[in-house]
Design a protein around this motif. Structure first.
Motif, PDB file in Angstrom:
ATOM      1  N   TRP A 115       0.850  -1.189   0.000  1.00  0.00           N
ATOM      2  CA  TRP A 115       0.000   0.000   0.000  1.00  0.00           C
ATOM      3  C   TRP A 115       0.884   1.235   0.000  1.00  0.00           C
ATOM      4  N   THR A 116       0.463   2.264  -0.714  1.00  0.00           N
ATOM      5  CA  THR A 116       1.252   3.497  -0.717  1.00  0.00           C
ATOM      6  C   THR A 116       0.922   4.301   0.548  1.00  0.00           C
ATOM      7  N   GLN A 117       1.816   5.192   0.913  1.00  0.00           N
ATOM      8  CA  GLN A 117       1.653   5.939   2.167  1.00  0.00           C
ATOM      9  C   GLN A 117       0.853   7.233   1.986  1.00  0.00           C
ATOM     10  N   ASP A 118       1.104   7.954   0.869  1.00  0.00           N
ATOM     11  CA  ASP A 118       0.536   9.304   0.806  1.00  0.00           C
ATOM     12  C   ASP A 118      -0.713   9.414  -0.059  1.00  0.00           C
ATOM     13  N   ASN A 119      -0.969   8.429  -0.948  1.00  0.00           N
ATOM     14  CA  ASN A 119      -2.113   8.476  -1.859  1.00  0.00           C
ATOM     15  C   ASN A 119      -2.158   9.777  -2.664  1.00  0.00           C
ATOM     16  N   LEU A 120      -1.002  10.233  -3.098  1.00  0.00           N
ATOM     17  CA  LEU A 120      -0.947  11.492  -3.841  1.00  0.00           C
ATOM     18  C   LEU A 120      -0.293  11.334  -5.215  1.00  0.00           C
ATOM     19  N   THR A 121      -0.071  10.084  -5.631  1.00  0.00           N
ATOM     20  CA  THR A 121       0.466   9.876  -6.976  1.00  0.00           C
ATOM     21  C   THR A 121      -0.702   9.585  -7.904  1.00  0.00           C
ATOM     22  N   SER A 122      -0.908  10.444  -8.890  1.00  0.00           N
ATOM     23  CA  SER A 122      -2.044  10.222  -9.789  1.00  0.00           C
ATOM     24  C   SER A 122      -1.692   9.155 -10.819  1.00  0.00           C
ATOM     25  N   LEU A 123      -2.716   8.596 -11.453  1.00  0.00           N
ATOM     26  CA  LEU A 123      -2.516   7.621 -12.525  1.00  0.00           C
ATOM     27  C   LEU A 123      -1.587   8.213 -13.578  1.00  0.00           C
ATOM     28  N   GLN A 124      -1.874   9.468 -13.938  1.00  0.00           N
ATOM     29  CA  GLN A 124      -1.105  10.122 -14.996  1.00  0.00           C
ATOM     30  C   GLN A 124       0.373  10.250 -14.612  1.00  0.00           C
ATOM     31  N   SER A 125       0.633  10.721 -13.401  1.00  0.00           N
ATOM     32  CA  SER A 125       2.045  10.912 -13.042  1.00  0.00           C
ATOM     33  C   SER A 125       2.734   9.571 -12.861  1.00  0.00           C
ATOM     34  N   ASN A 126       2.009   8.554 -12.421  1.00  0.00           N
ATOM     35  CA  ASN A 126       2.614   7.230 -12.293  1.00  0.00           C
ATOM     36  C   ASN A 126       3.007   6.691 -13.666  1.00  0.00           C
ATOM     37  N   ILE A 127       2.141   6.868 -14.657  1.00  0.00           N
ATOM     38  CA  ILE A 127       2.454   6.372 -16.010  1.00  0.00           C
ATOM     39  C   ILE A 127       3.659   7.130 -16.571  1.00  0.00           C
ATOM     40  N   LEU A 128       3.672   8.444 -16.408  1.00  0.00           N
ATOM     41  CA  LEU A 128       4.791   9.232 -16.932  1.00  0.00           C
ATOM     42  C   LEU A 128       6.095   8.812 -16.248  1.00  0.00           C
ATOM     43  N   ASP A 160      -0.725  -2.537 -10.548  1.00  0.00           N
ATOM     44  CA  ASP A 160      -0.913  -1.387  -9.660  1.00  0.00           C
ATOM     45  C   ASP A 160      -2.408  -1.098  -9.509  1.00  0.00           C
ATOM     46  N   MET A 161      -2.766  -0.528  -8.385  1.00  0.00           N
ATOM     47  CA  MET A 161      -4.180  -0.258  -8.103  1.00  0.00           C
ATOM     48  C   MET A 161      -4.367   1.218  -7.740  1.00  0.00           C
ATOM     49  N   PHE A 162      -5.375   1.829  -8.356  1.00  0.00           N
ATOM     50  CA  PHE A 162      -5.674   3.244  -8.148  1.00  0.00           C
ATOM     51  C   PHE A 162      -7.131   3.362  -7.694  1.00  0.00           C
ATOM     52  N   VAL A 163      -7.413   4.352  -6.870  1.00  0.00           N
ATOM     53  CA  VAL A 163      -8.800   4.608  -6.462  1.00  0.00           C
ATOM     54  C   VAL A 163      -9.157   6.032  -6.866  1.00  0.00           C
ATOM     55  N   LEU A 164     -10.368   6.204  -7.388  1.00  0.00           N
ATOM     56  CA  LEU A 164     -10.798   7.547  -7.790  1.00  0.00           C
ATOM     57  C   LEU A 164     -11.076   8.385  -6.545  1.00  0.00           C
ATOM     58  N   ASP A 165     -10.280   9.440  -6.387  1.00  0.00           N
ATOM     59  CA  ASP A 165     -10.543  10.402  -5.317  1.00  0.00           C
ATOM     60  C   ASP A 165     -11.526  11.424  -5.889  1.00  0.00           C
ATOM     61  N   GLN A 166     -12.797  11.290  -5.486  1.00  0.00           N
ATOM     62  CA  GLN A 166     -13.854  12.130  -6.074  1.00  0.00           C
ATOM     63  C   GLN A 166     -13.588  13.604  -5.829  1.00  0.00           C
ATOM     64  N   SER A 167     -12.930  13.907  -4.694  1.00  0.00           N
ATOM     65  CA  SER A 167     -12.770  15.320  -4.332  1.00  0.00           C
ATOM     66  C   SER A 167     -11.807  16.038  -5.271  1.00  0.00           C
ATOM     67  N   ILE A 168     -10.846  15.300  -5.865  1.00  0.00           N
ATOM     68  CA  ILE A 168      -9.927  15.961  -6.799  1.00  0.00           C
ATOM     69  C   ILE A 168     -10.100  15.442  -8.229  1.00  0.00           C
ATOM     70  N   GLY A 169     -10.996  14.472  -8.408  1.00  0.00           N
ATOM     71  CA  GLY A 169     -11.291  13.977  -9.761  1.00  0.00           C
ATOM     72  C   GLY A 169     -10.167  13.176 -10.376  1.00  0.00           C
ATOM     73  N   SER A 170      -9.287  12.588  -9.547  1.00  0.00           N
ATOM     74  CA  SER A 170      -8.145  11.830 -10.075  1.00  0.00           C
ATOM     75  C   SER A 170      -8.109  10.423  -9.502  1.00  0.00           C
ATOM     76  N   PHE A 171      -7.640   9.485 -10.353  1.00  0.00           N
ATOM     77  CA  PHE A 171      -7.295   8.165  -9.828  1.00  0.00           C
ATOM     78  C   PHE A 171      -5.947   8.293  -9.136  1.00  0.00           C
ATOM     79  N   VAL A 172      -5.879   7.931  -7.863  1.00  0.00           N
ATOM     80  CA  VAL A 172      -4.608   8.021  -7.139  1.00  0.00           C
ATOM     81  C   VAL A 172      -4.114   6.614  -6.789  1.00  0.00           C
ATOM     82  N   LEU A 173      -2.800   6.476  -6.844  1.00  0.00           N
ATOM     83  CA  LEU A 173      -2.169   5.176  -6.596  1.00  0.00           C
ATOM     84  C   LEU A 173      -2.343   4.775  -5.138  1.00  0.00           C
ATOM     85  N   VAL A 174      -2.889   3.566  -4.891  1.00  0.00           N
ATOM     86  CA  VAL A 174      -3.019   3.107  -3.498  1.00  0.00           C
ATOM     87  C   VAL A 174      -2.202   1.843  -3.227  1.00  0.00           C
TER      88      VAL A 174
END
Ligand code: AFP
Length: 328
Positions: A5-18, A183-197
């Motif tokens: 599990w990731t610690q901060d949940n602040l890596t978006s799908l997009q930044s993870n792919i890049l 890898d697994m991402f969850v949609l954070d509705q508040s920021i509209g992004s899939f974040v890495l979990v």
């Protein structure tokens, strides 16, 4: 094995792919274009699924699809959303869907159409009326040189360059492999992004749970019936949602085995090889599990058609072995 599990949940799908692409010198960033379109489409579909009762888009449209199955209103809506979001991505040569008899041949490789994207827009949609988790499944294949031809897309699952699904459940979860783990991402509705979990998920072993529509037992082969009889004697538990994405997601996280074997009335099985079984098989293998059609590794099967059906046994390696041992 301990989940990563990731610690901060602040890596978006997009930044993870890049970040992943930067590990490969010469990477063109093409995947990020495809995956950003998939992310956009699935956010829109997830939104429709959540509001379906309010917007009165539950129920069937009165037509059957190419599979002879009743199309739900949301099957049609989800399909249109994906076609619109992916159709203008210039590196996609072919788009193919469960809901369309023939694939959309969009552009040749000379015009940039290097990939085929195959998808099941809304798997498990017959469960929608009761608010059960449903999902979108996708598979990405590389196309050979030349114009977009339907047969260029008929490749075994071992050629997939990416596969994944989005589960619209109590949370919206995107699970992705590009061939380097899962890898697994969850949609954070508040920021509209899939974040890495979670990174590099591994399916746990030792969970004696099977997932099968047991009401069909009398129509299964002797091998499947032997496995079920043995499981009843050996302290197994059973979990079956009837929505493959939700059943497979549980197995990815908790272990166990999912089966959709052939029945007397469906001798080929029910599930579709190219856009249901193959992407799930790639995810399961990348997470350390196993995936078979009865008798053969799923990813080795050479498809003979876009909508080909296949039997499926997949899950943690120990539980798949337990099933297969009853077939010899
Ligand atoms: P629907 O998309 O028509 O709901 O079918 C779902 C599905 O393809 C797959 O998600 C399930 O695992 C399987 O069918 C369930 O089939 P049974 O109802 O025959 O068990």
């Amino acid at each position: 094995m301990e989940k990563r599990w990731t610690q901060d949940n602040l890596t978006s799908l997009q930044s993870n792919i890049l970040a992943e692409e930067q590990k490969y010198p010469g990477a063109t960033g093409e995947f990020s274009w495809i995956l950003s379109a998939i992310a956009l489409a699935t956010k829109a579909i997830g939104n429709k699924v959540r509001c379906a009762r309010i917007q009165d888009v539950l129920g069937d449209v009165g037509n059957t699809n190419v599979q002879g199955e009743m199309q739900q209103k949301l099957d049609v809506i989800a399909n249109e959303i994906i076609l619109r979001c992916l159709g203008d991505r210039e590196n996609i040569g072919i788009l193919a869907s469960e809901e369309n008899e023939t694939p959309f041949l969009l552009r040749s490789s000379e015009d940039g159409g290097k990939y085929a994207v195959l998808f099941d827009p809304l798997d498990g949609s017959s469960n929608l009326d009761s608010s059960v988790g449903v999902g979108t499944i996708f598979s990405v294949l590389r196309l050979s040189e030349g114009g977009p031809r339907e047969d260029a897309m008929l490749q075994s699952g071992s050629n997939q360059v990416a596969a994944g699904y989005v589960l619209y459940g109590s949370s919206t979860v995107l699970v992705l492999t590009t061939g380097n783990g899962v890898d697994m991402f969850v949609l954070d509705q508040s920021i509209g992004s899939f974040v890495l979990v979670a990174k590099e998920l591994q399916i746990p072993t030792g969970n004696k749970t099977y997932s099968i529509n047991e009401a069909y037992t009398a129509r299964f082969s002797d091998g499947v019936q032997r496995f079920l009889g043995w499981a009843h004697q050996n302290n197994y538990s059973s979990r079956y949602i009837g929505s493959m994405v939700a059943d497979v997601h549980r197995i990815l996280l908790k272990g166990g085995v999912f089966l959709y074997p052939p029945t007397i009335d469906k001798p080929e099985g029910k599930l579709r090889l190219m856009y249901e079984a193959n992407p799930m098989a790639m995810i399961i293998e990348q997470a350390g599990g196993k995936a078979f059609a009865l008798g053969k590794r799923l990813l080795d099967i050479e498809p003979d058609g876009l909508h080909q059906r296949i039997s499926v046994v997949l899950g943690s390696s120990d539980q798949v072995d337990a099933v297969l041992s009853h077939f010899s």
